[in-house]
Design a protein around this motif. Structure first.
Motif, mmCIF file in Angstrom:
data_model
loop_
_atom_site.group_PDB
_atom_site.id
_atom_site.type_symbol
_atom_site.label_atom_id
_atom_site.label_comp_id
_atom_site.label_asym_id
_atom_site.label_seq_id
_atom_site.Cartn_x
_atom_site.Cartn_y
_atom_site.Cartn_z
ATOM 1 N N LYS B 50 -3.369 -18.029 21.897
ATOM 2 C CA LYS B 50 -3.307 -17.098 20.774
ATOM 3 C C LYS B 50 -4.078 -15.812 21.011
ATOM 4 N N LEU B 51 -5.104 -15.878 21.813
ATOM 5 C CA LEU B 51 -5.963 -14.715 21.973
ATOM 6 C C LEU B 51 -5.745 -13.970 23.276
ATOM 7 N N VAL B 52 -4.744 -14.357 24.029
ATOM 8 C CA VAL B 52 -4.573 -13.726 25.329
ATOM 9 C C VAL B 52 -3.253 -12.971 25.389
ATOM 10 N N PRO B 53 -3.169 -11.975 26.281
ATOM 11 C CA PRO B 53 -1.907 -11.236 26.395
ATOM 12 C C PRO B 53 -0.780 -12.150 26.847
ATOM 13 N N ARG B 54 0.422 -11.788 26.434
ATOM 14 C CA ARG B 54 1.568 -12.642 26.754
ATOM 15 C C ARG B 54 2.194 -12.252 28.084
ATOM 16 N N TYR B 55 2.528 -13.245 28.857
ATOM 17 C CA TYR B 55 3.314 -13.046 30.080
ATOM 18 C C TYR B 55 4.553 -13.934 29.956
ATOM 19 N N PRO B 56 5.655 -13.555 30.622
ATOM 20 C CA PRO B 56 6.857 -14.394 30.536
ATOM 21 C C PRO B 56 6.711 -15.658 31.391
ATOM 22 N N LEU B 57 6.021 -16.668 30.836
ATOM 23 C CA LEU B 57 5.761 -17.899 31.589
ATOM 24 C C LEU B 57 7.064 -18.547 32.057
ATOM 25 N N GLU B 58 8.141 -18.370 31.257
ATOM 26 C CA GLU B 58 9.427 -18.991 31.613
ATOM 27 C C GLU B 58 9.957 -18.465 32.937
ATOM 28 N N LYS B 59 9.650 -17.206 33.235
ATOM 29 C CA LYS B 59 10.131 -16.642 34.510
ATOM 30 C C LYS B 59 9.443 -17.336 35.680
ATOM 31 N N PHE B 60 8.128 -17.560 35.526
ATOM 32 C CA PHE B 60 7.394 -18.268 36.572
ATOM 33 C C PHE B 60 7.920 -19.705 36.675
ATOM 34 N N LEU B 61 8.179 -20.289 35.504
ATOM 35 C CA LEU B 61 8.695 -21.661 35.451
ATOM 36 C C LEU B 61 10.003 -21.797 36.229
ATOM 37 N N LEU B 62 10.911 -20.844 36.030
ATOM 38 C CA LEU B 62 12.202 -20.894 36.719
ATOM 39 C C LEU B 62 12.017 -20.859 38.234
ATOM 40 N N ASN B 173 12.794 -6.302 34.214
ATOM 41 C CA ASN B 173 12.003 -7.153 35.103
ATOM 42 C C ASN B 173 11.144 -8.176 34.366
ATOM 43 N N VAL B 174 10.678 -7.830 33.172
ATOM 44 C CA VAL B 174 9.814 -8.777 32.458
ATOM 45 C C VAL B 174 10.618 -9.644 31.488
ATOM 46 N N CYS B 175 11.910 -9.373 31.364
ATOM 47 C CA CYS B 175 12.727 -10.057 30.350
ATOM 48 C C CYS B 175 12.902 -11.539 30.690
ATOM 49 N N PRO B 176 12.504 -12.443 29.770
ATOM 50 C CA PRO B 176 12.596 -13.873 30.080
ATOM 51 C C PRO B 176 14.029 -14.381 30.191
ATOM 52 N N VAL B 177 14.988 -13.693 29.594
ATOM 53 C CA VAL B 177 16.361 -14.185 29.701
ATOM 54 C C VAL B 177 17.171 -13.402 30.743
ATOM 55 N N TYR B 178 16.489 -12.560 31.521
ATOM 56 C CA TYR B 178 17.195 -11.881 32.613
ATOM 57 C C TYR B 178 17.237 -12.825 33.818
ATOM 58 N N ILE B 205 24.126 -0.102 28.564
ATOM 59 C CA ILE B 205 24.515 -1.337 29.255
ATOM 60 C C ILE B 205 23.486 -2.432 28.976
ATOM 61 N N ARG B 206 22.216 -2.055 29.078
ATOM 62 C CA ARG B 206 21.189 -3.079 28.835
ATOM 63 C C ARG B 206 21.238 -3.580 27.393
ATOM 64 N N ALA B 207 21.437 -2.654 26.449
ATOM 65 C CA ALA B 207 21.481 -3.058 25.038
ATOM 66 C C ALA B 207 22.663 -3.994 24.788
ATOM 67 N N VAL B 208 23.819 -3.668 25.358
ATOM 68 C CA VAL B 208 25.004 -4.517 25.158
ATOM 69 C C VAL B 208 24.767 -5.889 25.781
ATOM 70 N N HIS B 209 24.125 -5.905 26.954
ATOM 71 C CA HIS B 209 23.867 -7.190 27.611
ATOM 72 C C HIS B 209 22.824 -8.022 26.871
ATOM 73 N N MET B 210 21.983 -7.376 26.091
ATOM 74 C CA MET B 210 20.981 -8.129 25.336
ATOM 75 C C MET B 210 21.560 -8.715 24.046
ATOM 76 N N ALA B 211 22.649 -8.130 23.572
ATOM 77 C CA ALA B 211 23.244 -8.617 22.320
ATOM 78 C C ALA B 211 23.634 -10.085 22.466
ATOM 79 N N GLY B 212 23.066 -10.917 21.619
ATOM 80 C CA GLY B 212 23.373 -12.346 21.686
ATOM 81 C C GLY B 212 22.547 -13.103 22.713
ATOM 82 N N PHE B 213 21.671 -12.409 23.432
ATOM 83 C CA PHE B 213 20.807 -13.073 24.414
ATOM 84 C C PHE B 213 19.326 -12.809 24.162
#
Lengths: 140, 267
Positions: B50-62, B173-178, B205-213
């Motif tokens: 809760k008190l720390v900056p967020r990183y996309p842990l899911e990217k590391f997980l993948l 680059n930081v997007c967890p669903v990219y 293009i990026r906005a359209v690709h983010m729609a629904g994701f």
């Protein structure tokens, strides 16, 4: 669990590309460098990076990276030993300096070197060669 | 030791997980860290997220899951991380039982019921109070405020925002669903190269690709050196999908109206 030991670490360091000194996290998976992330706790960049910074890991394992000194001969660039390359550099620097004077030589330092290496480099340039002709790749 | 650390330690002991992605304190800063069962003493420096900056842990997980398909990995999951995991399963990148998320609710996003929580970004509570800035869209504008504007003005304001872009690709680059193998943003036929700011097509293009994701984690906006209100932009794209299909990305149990082909995990 996989047979090989699972190792993943994120190593905080400084981006090598310019003089800004942005904080980055290098992603290391099973001993291999695989990615770069902006470091959020770095006061310089606060979790942001430029295009070059995001690619800071790419040159390390690049097949295009030079791993040996190259000497230009008649047949083109050829691999050489460090001794041979350094001997050649020393001999030519001496020759040019004697013939045309120290200001005929210029030095170009790199942001990829450490502070200490760059200090030594400028010392060599000014004290050993005797010129102030020094600059670096990260002039912004 | 935190209760959380004790829980993770017991999961190591029962063999339910072999590794855990979370945060630890190192040299006075909070860093994402991969705790492993062979070094459980490291858990002493585990931090509550809760008190720390967020990183996309899911990217590391993948990355870890791709190299070690048999590993069972735990992950400190704030609401945004949990939504990302759900979406990654739908995208065929993770198997449902492969990850052991430990939930830490703390999210100001519209996509989650606890929108009153603004622990990470107290400013978001004031969303809309400041109104529209003179130029551009601004970070504190709401979708409702924006939608009241004429289309032409809205477009002009977004163009003013996009004009600040330095094309660092940080938003992607930081997007967890990219998870794409090839990215349209690097296609020179779609986006002309060698110019800054990039062509408008980059953002569209990026906005359209983010729609629904887009799982509305806001990491793109945090990573943007030009401070473009990307979170708002993708919320707008998501809202169109929601109106058309009644679908919210990251929601469990719902199947996505979108199918992406060629994304099967390498396993």
């Amino acid at each position: 669990m996989s047979e090989s030991i699972m190792k993943f670490s994120l190593v905080p360091t400084i981006c090598p590309y310019c003089g800004c000194g942005c904080g980055i996290l290098l992603e290391v998976l099973d001993g291999r460098l695989i990615g770069t992330f902006p470091l959020k706790s770095a006061p310089v960049n606060e979790g942001k990076l430029c295009l070059k910074g995001y690619g800071a890991h790419e040159f390390v394992n690049s097949p295009q990276r030079l791993t040996h000194p190259l000497i230009k001969r008649k047949a083109g660039l050829e691999e050489a030993t460090w001794d041979e390359a350094l001997d050649r550099i020393v001999a030519r620097l001496r020759q040019i300096r004697e013939k045309y004077g120290p200001d005929s030589i210029a030095f170009f330092a790199s942001a990829k070197c450490t502070n200490e290496e760059n200090y030594l480099f400028q010392k060599f340039c000014r004290a050993a060669i005797g010129t102030n002709n020094i600059d670096h790749c990260a002039r912004l | 030791m935190l209760g959380l650390a004790k829980l993770i330690h017991s999961l190591f002991q029962t063999g339910e997980i072999n590794g855990f992605l979370g945060y630890k304190e190192a040299n006075g800063q909070a860093l994402p860290f991969f705790f492993t069962e062979d070094q459980p003493q490291g858990l002493a420096s585990l931090l509550n997220s809760k008190l720390v900056p967020r990183y996309p842990l899911e990217k590391f997980l993948l990355e870890i899951c791709r190299a070690h398909p048999e590993a069972k990995i735990g992950l400190l999951a704030r609401d945004c991380d949990a939504r990302a995991l759900t979406e990654l399963v739908k995208l065929n990148q993770l198997q449902p039982g492969e990850v052991f998320p430990i939930a830490v609710p703390c999210c100001p996003s519209d996509l989650h019921g606890c929108s009153a929580c603004s622990h990470l970004d107290p400013r978001s509570r004031k969303g809309g109070e400041l109104g529209l800035p003179e130029k551009g869209v601004g970070k504190f504008t709401t979708l409702e405020q924006l939608e009241k504007l004429e289309l032409a003005e809205r477009f002009r304001r977004w163009q003013e925002e996009f004009a600040k872009c330095i094309k660092c690709y940080g938003c992607r680059n930081v997007c967890p669903v990219y998870v794409c193998r090839e990215c349209s943003l690097e296609d020179e036929h779609l986006i002309p190269t060698g110019q800054l700011p990039p062509d408008l097509s980059f953002h569209l293009i990026r906005a359209v690709h983010m729609a629904g994701f887009c799982i509305d984690c806001g990491l793109c906006e945090e990573a943007c050196p030009a401070e473009i209100p990307l979170r708002l932009l993708y919320r707008g794209a998501n809202r169109i999908v929601e109106r058309l299909f009644g679908y919210k990305p990251g929601a469990e149990g719902e199947s996505s109206p979108f199918r992406k082909t060629g994304l099967a995990n390498v396993k």
